[in-house]
Design an enzyme around this catalytic site. Structure first.
Site, PDB file in Angstrom:
ATOM      1  N   CYS A 335       0.796  -1.237   0.000  1.00 22.35           N
ATOM      2  CA  CYS A 335       0.000   0.000   0.000  1.00 22.35           C
ATOM      3  C   CYS A 335       0.828   1.286   0.000  1.00 22.35           C
ATOM      4  CB  CYS A 335      -1.029  -0.017   1.135  1.00 22.35           C
ATOM      5  SG  CYS A 335      -0.534  -0.861   2.630  1.00 22.35           S
ATOM      6  N   ARG A 364       7.712 -10.572   5.615  1.00 24.01           N
ATOM      7  CA  ARG A 364       7.381 -10.207   6.996  1.00 24.01           C
ATOM      8  C   ARG A 364       8.077 -11.176   7.932  1.00 24.01           C
ATOM      9  NH1 ARG A 364       0.785  -9.305   6.361  1.00 24.01           N
ATOM     10  NH2 ARG A 364       0.932  -7.750   4.669  1.00 24.01           N
ATOM     11  N   GLN A 382       0.494 -11.532  -2.523  1.00 23.24           N
ATOM     12  CA  GLN A 382      -0.957 -11.496  -2.386  1.00 23.24           C
ATOM     13  C   GLN A 382      -1.608 -11.113  -3.710  1.00 23.24           C
ATOM     14  OE1 GLN A 382      -1.083  -8.450   0.710  1.00 23.24           O
ATOM     15  NE2 GLN A 382      -1.724  -9.983   2.200  1.00 23.24           N
ATOM     16  N   ASP A 384      -3.191  -8.695  -4.292  1.00 17.58           N
ATOM     17  CA  ASP A 384      -3.383  -7.447  -3.568  1.00 17.58           C
ATOM     18  C   ASP A 384      -3.795  -6.337  -4.530  1.00 17.58           C
ATOM     19  OD1 ASP A 384      -3.292  -5.774  -1.389  1.00 17.58           O
ATOM     20  OD2 ASP A 384      -1.140  -5.405  -1.525  1.00 17.58           O
ATOM     21  N   HIS A 386      -5.362  -1.994  -4.526  1.00 16.08           N
ATOM     22  CA  HIS A 386      -5.830  -0.807  -3.813  1.00 16.08           C
ATOM     23  C   HIS A 386      -6.621   0.057  -4.774  1.00 16.08           C
ATOM     24  CE1 HIS A 386      -2.400  -2.179  -1.376  1.00 16.08           C
ATOM     25  NE2 HIS A 386      -3.216  -1.859  -0.387  1.00 16.08           N
ATOM     26  N   LYS A 466     -13.904  -2.552   8.094  1.00 21.44           N
ATOM     27  CA  LYS A 466     -13.474  -3.571   7.138  1.00 21.44           C
ATOM     28  C   LYS A 466     -14.482  -4.713   7.102  1.00 21.44           C
ATOM     29  CE  LYS A 466     -10.487  -5.921  10.532  1.00 21.44           C
ATOM     30  NZ  LYS A 466      -9.136  -6.436  10.815  1.00 21.44           N
ATOM     31  N   HIS A 512      -8.383  -1.070   0.567  1.00 24.64           N
ATOM     32  CA  HIS A 512      -7.463  -2.206   0.516  1.00 24.64           C
ATOM     33  C   HIS A 512      -8.312  -3.455   0.286  1.00 24.64           C
ATOM     34  CE1 HIS A 512      -4.213   0.049   2.856  1.00 24.64           C
ATOM     35  NE2 HIS A 512      -5.297   0.769   3.092  1.00 24.64           N
TER      36      HIS A 512
END
Length: 638
Positions: A335, A364, A382, A384, A386, A466, A512
């Site tokens: 992000c 991570r 991911q 992923d 945005h 969320k 997200h």
């Protein structure tokens, strides 16, 4: 003076002053008195049957028919475990024994850690105690008395727990026979209620989860109201072991782990096929739904992570490096990089929404004690994305994401879905007006999509509400996968703007979102969901060509060539083995289709088709088989 209590049907019952839950159950009838486990008092919750009933309350007798009775049963069985251990190992010191999902555990400080070989004897002692029908009695103490009690018992771990409780607090303990334990309760009235339990495994655990503290020996177990329920659960556990993605990953040659890269998977050629097919599938949906795929750096200056807030709040989970006297961080998420990209160009309201999708690799630091196969790793990517949009576009973007998510989960056969909307926490950024608008937009999107959801009040992120999506796999186990999170914090921190219709600057909302989440974790879940038998479109090898004799090798080679020309992943097994052995090996590798070729097939230019679960499908022209297979693959049929 008598007291009056209200029953669930709103009828009133008069009882003597000081009457307990047991007395209430007996006043209703002997069958209920025998079945009673606890009572539920409106506004208070579960309490022991032996507790005196307040006047004027609404109460219910809790039996095995009540959903929360199972936790009560398991909590009591954890105490039964501790008592049995103290009988067999008097030198053991007891720690804590909470209820967990599908069972319970208890931690013990012992000189020699328990092993699975110790469990049958402990379980036998538990059964002996249970059959003794020992009353389970609650006692209340002040802190000093509790400290003295547990110090006299030599239970120094309990002394440490009690010493941390504020002075003046009422502390409760439970006695059953010669065993006494610290506990808030409630518990079953006597040990005879504990009939169906099983000890499952052992493990090590640091006291209070701190590596500086002693290592304790943990025993895991489970309990149910009936033996039938327990047997069904144990069968599911055996099935789960057979489906364990770590075991199947090795057997199917998909991936492996090595000490040179802890918690970081090595994907073998077959596993890489599956991984890339997952990416290709999601990427194909992006092309249809207006996402632009981007690539962002993996290592970025720490100033970026200070701007985003990760340096302050997430540094313990990040990897850092230094070059030319400049500190960098390996990205744990995409992000902040997307915010840099958005902010590099001036945008009009006509440009929004902008949807950045990124399959970038993330790192991570996860402590070794919590890593687990593919489902908890240190390096992953991911699906992923945005979305930067105006506040007015949030509802429509949320609805479009829901439709995309549902399509994906249906493709993988996740037919049961649990959805939760997590709302504003006590500590949060932004005004109540912004939170009202954000929560309403997500709730309306779910409602209009016909999605049932529950509210998790106070469980939202500090920057926005969320939606969380859980799927149930083939064994009915829940897995958290997708998320949709609203964020007004990062656009503010990175000073992101767009030009509104009136020419003034507006602040975009950042969504997200992920559907599969970590591809590594999703692959582990999928392996267990389908027991390694991937649908044909995902299978590393889609067809095994199995010649019966060397005489048909030329036909086998031709079949292989035609399949390859159609884009089919095919393996030609020309080993000097009997065909039954080749079929068995292909079955063990969970290959969807096997083409058995003998003299007859070679002469006719046909193939004898076998399916891994349906068995013999008969002799078919190769062209017809390829047409059907191509349709199955292109439609991503399950």
């Amino acid at each position: 003076m008598p007291i009056s209590v209200r029953l669930p049907d709103d009828s009133l019952r008069q009882l003597p002053d000081g009457a307990t839950g047991t007395a209430l159950a007996e006043s209703i009838g002997p069958r209920l008195a025998e079945a009673a486990l606890a009572i539920r008092i409106e506004g208070i919750g579960l309490v022991d049957l032996s507790a005196p009933l307040p006047d004027g309350v609404k109460v219910a007798i809790v039996t095995t028919k009540d959903a929360d009775s199972l936790e009560l049963l398991r909590h009591s069985t954890a105490h039964l475990l501790a008592q049995a251990v103290k009988h067999l190992y008097p030198e053991a010191r007891v720690g804590i024994g909470p209820v967990i999902e599908d069972g319970f555990y208890y931690d013990f400080l012992v000189e020699k850690p328990f092993t699975v070989e110790d469990l049958p004897a402990i379980e036998a002692e538990m059964r002996r105690i249970a059959e003794s029908a020992l009353p389970v009695q609650r006692e209340e103490l002040d802190r000093d008395d509790a400290v003295a009690r547990f110090r006299d018992l030599g239970e120094m771990l309990k002394v440490e727990i009690v010493s941390g409780i504020p002075a003046g607090s009422v502390i409760s303990g439970y006695r059953q026979g010669d065993f006494y334990d610290l506990c808030r309760g409630p518990h079953v009235p006597n040990t005879s209620k504990l009939k169906a339990f099983k000890l499952l495994s052992t493990a090590g655990a640091y006291w209070k989860g701190d590596e500086k503290n002693p290592m304790l020996s943990r025993i895991y177990g489970t309990a149910f109201h009936t033996q039938k329920e327990l047997d069904e659960h144990l069968h599911r556990l055996e099935e789960a072991k057979a489906r364990d993605h770590r075991k199947l990953g090795k057997e199917l040659d998909l991936y492996s782990f090595h000490p040179q890269a802890p918690a970081s998977p090595f994907f073998h050629p077959k596993g890489t096929v599956v991984y890339n097919e997952l990416v290709a599938y999601i990427r194909s949906l992006y092309h249809k739904t207006g996402y632009d795929e981007v690539i962002t750096p993996q290592i970025l200056d720490v100033s970026l992570w200070k701007t985003s807030g990760h340096y302050e709040n997430y540094a313990d989970n990040m990897y850092f490096t230094t070059a030319e006297e400049r500190e960098y961080a390996v990205k744990p998420m995409n992000c902040p990089g997307h915010c840099v990209m958005f902010g590099a160009t001036k945008h009009s309201y006509r440009d929004l929404p902008i949807r950045y999708a990124d399959f970038g690799r993330l790192h991570r630091f996860e402590r070794s004690g919590v890593t687990h196969g593919l489902t908890r790793v240190r390096t992953f990517c991911q699906d992923d994305a945005h979305i930067y949009c105006t506040p007015e576009q949030v509802k429509a973007e949320s609805a479009a994401f829901l439709a995309l998510l549902m399509e994906v989960y249906e493709t993988f056969g996740f037919e049961e879905l649990r959805v939760a909307l997590s709302t504003r926490p006590e500590k949060r950024l932004g005004s109540d007006e912004v939170w009202d608008r954000s929560e309403a937009a997500l709730a309306e999107a779910l409602t209009e999509a016909g999605v049932d959801f529950k509210l998790n009040p106070g469980e939202g992120a500090f920057y926005g509400p969320k939606i969380e999506f859980q799927v149930l796999d083939a064994l009915k186990r829940p897995w958290q996968l997708g998320t949709l999170q609203m964020d007004s914090m990062l656009p503010e921190r990175f000073d992101l703007n767009y030009t509104q219709a009136d020419g003034t600057d507006g602040r975009p909302v950042m969504l997200h979102r992920a559907i599969l989440g970590s591809l590594e974790r999703f692959m582990g879940i999928l392996v267990e969901h389908c027991a390694g038998a991937f649908p044909a479109w995902l299978a590393p090898v889609q067809v095994a060509v199995l010649p019966i004799t060397d005489r048909v090798n030329a036909h086998a080679e031709a079949v292989r060539a035609q399949l390859l020309a159609r884009g089919v992943r095919v393996h030609l097994d020309q080993r000097n083995e009997k065909v039954n052995a080749k079929i068995r090996d292909a079955q063990l590798q969970k290959v969807p289709y096997m083409l058995v070729l003998g003299d007859r097939e070679a002469e006719a230019g046909t193939v004898s088709v076998r399916h891994r679960s349906k068995g013999d499908l008969g002799v078919q022209p190769l062209g017809a088989f390829m047409d059907e297979l191509s349709a199955e693959i292109s439609t991503r049929s399950r």
